[in-house]
Design an enzyme around this catalytic site. Sequence first.
Site, mmCIF file in Angstrom:
data_model
loop_
_atom_site.group_PDB
_atom_site.id
_atom_site.type_symbol
_atom_site.label_atom_id
_atom_site.label_comp_id
_atom_site.label_asym_id
_atom_site.label_seq_id
_atom_site.Cartn_x
_atom_site.Cartn_y
_atom_site.Cartn_z
ATOM 1 C CG HIS A 1 2.557 -0.362 2.767
ATOM 2 N ND1 HIS A 1 3.829 -0.366 3.273
ATOM 3 C CD2 HIS A 1 1.890 -1.347 3.399
ATOM 4 C CE1 HIS A 1 3.928 -1.322 4.182
ATOM 5 N NE2 HIS A 1 2.755 -1.933 4.278
ATOM 6 C CG ASN B 1 8.145 4.222 1.354
ATOM 7 O OD1 ASN B 1 7.047 4.699 1.517
ATOM 8 N ND2 ASN B 1 8.438 2.987 1.675
#
Length: 151
Positions: free
Chosen positions: A24, A54
């Site tokens: 994201h 991540n």
Amino acid sequence: DARLPRAERAELSDYKGSGYSRGHMAPAADMPTAQAMAQSFSLANMVPQSSKQNSGPWARIERDTRTYASRAQGDVFIITGPVYETQSTTVGNNQVAVPTHLYKLVYDAKTNRAWAHWQANRDDERNSQPISYAELVQRTGIEFLPDLNPK
């Protein structure tokens, strides 16, 4: 995502088996409402990101940034994005480009201070010290805050 032309959008199948997670740019955890959180899961808000990056170092950067913003005395602006320094590799049938680096710029309007996190999009990348705003501008070629002249 469905409003984007098919040739210009990613599909979940592009990520499947790629070895990359859907990173994201605007984190779901930063969204103020359930609707905003659901919208953050648009593939247009994501880039192929090293799974270890991540869930490890990048997750810490997001958490620390969220904590800073919640404690700040005024407005804090955060700009996150991908960097494609070289001919990027791609994933999936739609050839979604894999960024070489990710950045997160933090600007505190009350103190006029800015800094950035700069992370290579690799499994072995560790958290490093933030870089200055000027260094981020030099590395990306983007003047993010042209009228503010942050410290």
